[in-house]
Design a protein around this motif. Structure first.
Motif, PDB file in Angstrom:
ATOM      1  N   ILE A 145       0.876  -1.241   0.045  1.00 36.97           N
ATOM      2  CA  ILE A 145      -0.025   0.003  -0.066  1.00 36.97           C
ATOM      3  C   ILE A 145       0.618   1.169   0.136  1.00 36.97           C
ATOM      4  CG2 ILE A 145      -1.686   1.321   1.425  1.00 36.97           C
ATOM      5  CD1 ILE A 145      -2.916  -1.340   2.412  1.00 36.97           C
ATOM      6  N   GLY A 146       1.822   1.292   0.613  1.00 43.01           N
ATOM      7  CA  GLY A 146       2.789   2.451   0.773  1.00 43.01           C
ATOM      8  C   GLY A 146       3.447   2.635  -0.498  1.00 43.01           C
ATOM      9  N   VAL A 147       3.996   1.703  -1.155  1.00 37.16           N
ATOM     10  CA  VAL A 147       4.627   1.705  -2.628  1.00 37.16           C
ATOM     11  C   VAL A 147       3.550   2.444  -3.570  1.00 37.16           C
ATOM     12  CG1 VAL A 147       5.531   0.531  -4.336  1.00 37.16           C
ATOM     13  CG2 VAL A 147       6.362  -0.093  -2.270  1.00 37.16           C
ATOM     14  N   GLY A 164      -3.457   3.400  -3.368  1.00 34.61           N
ATOM     15  CA  GLY A 164      -3.162   2.683  -2.132  1.00 34.61           C
ATOM     16  C   GLY A 164      -4.718   1.841  -1.749  1.00 34.61           C
ATOM     17  N   GLY A 165      -5.837   2.655  -1.961  1.00 31.94           N
ATOM     18  CA  GLY A 165      -7.305   2.119  -1.831  1.00 31.94           C
ATOM     19  C   GLY A 165      -7.419   0.759  -2.472  1.00 31.94           C
ATOM     20  N   THR A 166      -6.917   0.750  -3.917  1.00 29.75           N
ATOM     21  CA  THR A 166      -6.937  -0.311  -4.715  1.00 29.75           C
ATOM     22  C   THR A 166      -6.217  -1.519  -4.312  1.00 29.75           C
ATOM     23  OG1 THR A 166      -7.605   1.006  -6.741  1.00 29.75           O
ATOM     24  CG2 THR A 166      -6.665  -1.138  -7.147  1.00 29.75           C
ATOM     25  N   MET A 167      -5.140  -1.044  -3.817  1.00 35.23           N
ATOM     26  CA  MET A 167      -4.165  -2.413  -3.202  1.00 35.23           C
ATOM     27  C   MET A 167      -4.963  -2.851  -2.028  1.00 35.23           C
ATOM     28  SD  MET A 167      -1.592  -2.586  -5.177  1.00 35.23           S
ATOM     29  CE  MET A 167      -0.705  -3.565  -4.227  1.00 35.23           C
ATOM     30  N   CYS A 202       3.691   0.415   5.522  1.00 31.32           N
ATOM     31  CA  CYS A 202       3.139   1.520   4.674  1.00 31.32           C
ATOM     32  C   CYS A 202       4.238   2.467   4.797  1.00 31.32           C
ATOM     33  CB  CYS A 202       1.967   2.092   5.110  1.00 31.32           C
ATOM     34  SG  CYS A 202       1.186   3.384   3.900  1.00 31.32           S
ATOM     35  N   GLY A 203       4.658   2.965   6.022  1.00 27.16           N
ATOM     36  CA  GLY A 203       5.886   3.635   6.148  1.00 27.16           C
ATOM     37  C   GLY A 203       7.251   3.277   5.477  1.00 27.16           C
ATOM     38  N   VAL A 204       7.329   1.945   5.683  1.00 27.06           N
ATOM     39  CA  VAL A 204       8.727   1.433   4.817  1.00 27.06           C
ATOM     40  C   VAL A 204       8.604   1.570   3.461  1.00 27.06           C
ATOM     41  CG1 VAL A 204       9.991  -0.821   4.514  1.00 27.06           C
ATOM     42  CG2 VAL A 204       9.215  -0.209   6.859  1.00 27.06           C
ATOM     43  N   ILE A 213      -8.441   5.777  -6.962  1.00 26.76           N
ATOM     44  CA  ILE A 213      -8.078   7.324  -6.877  1.00 26.76           C
ATOM     45  C   ILE A 213      -6.691   7.319  -6.297  1.00 26.76           C
ATOM     46  CG2 ILE A 213      -8.600   9.572  -6.038  1.00 26.76           C
ATOM     47  CD1 ILE A 213     -10.533   8.306  -7.927  1.00 26.76           C
ATOM     48  N   SER A 214      -5.789   7.956  -6.958  1.00 25.35           N
ATOM     49  CA  SER A 214      -4.299   8.190  -6.498  1.00 25.35           C
ATOM     50  C   SER A 214      -4.007   9.422  -5.655  1.00 25.35           C
ATOM     51  CB  SER A 214      -3.571   7.909  -7.761  1.00 25.35           C
ATOM     52  OG  SER A 214      -2.257   8.181  -7.416  1.00 25.35           O
ATOM     53  N   GLY A 215      -3.963   9.461  -4.564  1.00 23.42           N
ATOM     54  CA  GLY A 215      -3.342  10.555  -3.692  1.00 23.42           C
ATOM     55  C   GLY A 215      -2.138  11.382  -4.411  1.00 23.42           C
ATOM     56  N   SER A 216      -1.007  10.191  -4.769  1.00 23.71           N
ATOM     57  CA  SER A 216       0.069  10.922  -5.597  1.00 23.71           C
ATOM     58  C   SER A 216      -0.156  11.562  -6.617  1.00 23.71           C
ATOM     59  CB  SER A 216       0.833   9.769  -5.644  1.00 23.71           C
ATOM     60  OG  SER A 216       1.808   9.351  -4.576  1.00 23.71           O
ATOM     61  N   LEU A 217      -1.186  11.219  -7.345  1.00 21.98           N
ATOM     62  CA  LEU A 217      -1.823  11.883  -8.533  1.00 21.98           C
ATOM     63  C   LEU A 217      -2.264  13.257  -8.375  1.00 21.98           C
ATOM     64  CD1 LEU A 217      -2.621  12.170 -11.631  1.00 21.98           C
ATOM     65  CD2 LEU A 217      -4.705  10.964 -11.127  1.00 21.98           C
ATOM     66  N   LEU A 218      -3.036  13.532  -7.265  1.00 22.41           N
ATOM     67  CA  LEU A 218      -3.341  14.972  -6.972  1.00 22.41           C
ATOM     68  C   LEU A 218      -2.172  15.609  -6.452  1.00 22.41           C
ATOM     69  CD1 LEU A 218      -6.700  14.111  -4.809  1.00 22.41           C
ATOM     70  CD2 LEU A 218      -6.491  14.834  -7.071  1.00 22.41           C
TER      71      LEU A 218
END
Length: 244
Positions: free
Chosen positions: A12-14, A23-26, A65-67, A169-174
């Motif tokens: 999820i972190g990656v 991450g939600g999809t994962m 997730c942090g790792v 939905i990708s947080g990184s995309l936003l």
């Protein structure tokens, strides 16, 4: 169980570092999405025994997730530094397949759904215009940290945190469309505490707040909610293409 959830957390972190990968999809693919939403949304009001159960479930996920984020941030940072155009272009390609997935099975010809899509599109365009105005004249790499910029990071963190929990939905995309993805990646790689603190507070607020809000609207207004989300994604993608 701890190790299994730890490795799921890494996945999820990656996913949360790569624009276009959700991450939600994962979490859905790992079979823990419903439990994750339940744990986050109901943690504060749960009794002591339930809180302990939630902690046992969430703790290895959070550590993993942090790792995953820390390990992969350096790779993304290297790509940004050496191949910025190709990297952003690859991110756009990753985003495109997620668009039809968001509204799979929904009726695009429904007027209310079209209006919901337009609302999401206008919302994200308006947000871009506001942040562009307050950032001066560009979304370029931030060299001087100010309180105003810190507040922008908090707001971006809240939006990204909320997006992280939505499948597709990708947080990184936003963050990428808002011009902060590269900055956040660099802050993580350099372990720059102050901006990460502002951003982290925003992410925490976004996850706690949006989990309840999104859960309510997905349950009661699923179709319209998905089209608002689609509008946000399309608007973010347009902004990203313009900036390449």
């Amino acid at each position: 169980m701890f190790l299994l959830n730890f490795f799921k957390g890494i996945g999820i972190g990656v996913a949360n570092v790569i624009p276009g990968v959700s991450g939600g999809t994962m979490a859905v693919l790992f079979g823990i999405y419903d439990k994750l939403i339940d744990a986050i949304a109901n943690f504060l009001k749960a009794d002591k025994a339930k809180k302990i159960e939630y902690i046992k479930f969430l703790l290895p996920l959070l550590i993993g997730c942090g790792v995953g984020i820390l390990a992969f941030a350096k790779i993304i940072g290297y790509l940004y530094e050496n191949y910025p155009i190709y990297t952003k272009g690859a991110f756009i390609i990753l985003v495109l397949p997620s668009i039809p997935v968001i509204i799979k099975g929904e009726n695009f010809s429904n007027v209310k759904n079209i209006l919901a899509f337009a609302f999401g599109l206008m919302f994200v365009i308006g947000f871009f215009m506001i942040t562009y105005k307050f950032s001066g004249n560009s979304f370029a790499k931030q060299d001087v940290f100010t309180t105003l910029y810190g507040l922008k990071l908090t707001l971006c963190g809240a939006l990204a945190g909320g997006a992280m929990i939505i499948p597709g939905i990708s947080g990184s995309l936003l963050l990428l469309a808002l011009g902060e993805h590269e900055n956040i990646i660099n802050y993580i790689g350099a372990v720059n505490i102050i901006p990460l603190l502002y951003f982290g507070v925003g992410v925490g607020i976004g996850i706690l707040l949006f989990t309840k809000i999104i859960n309510y609207f997905l349950v009661n207004y699923r179709g319209k909610t998905l089209f608002v989300i689609l509008g946000i994604v399309v608007g973010s993608l347009i902004e990203l293409i313009i900036k390449i």
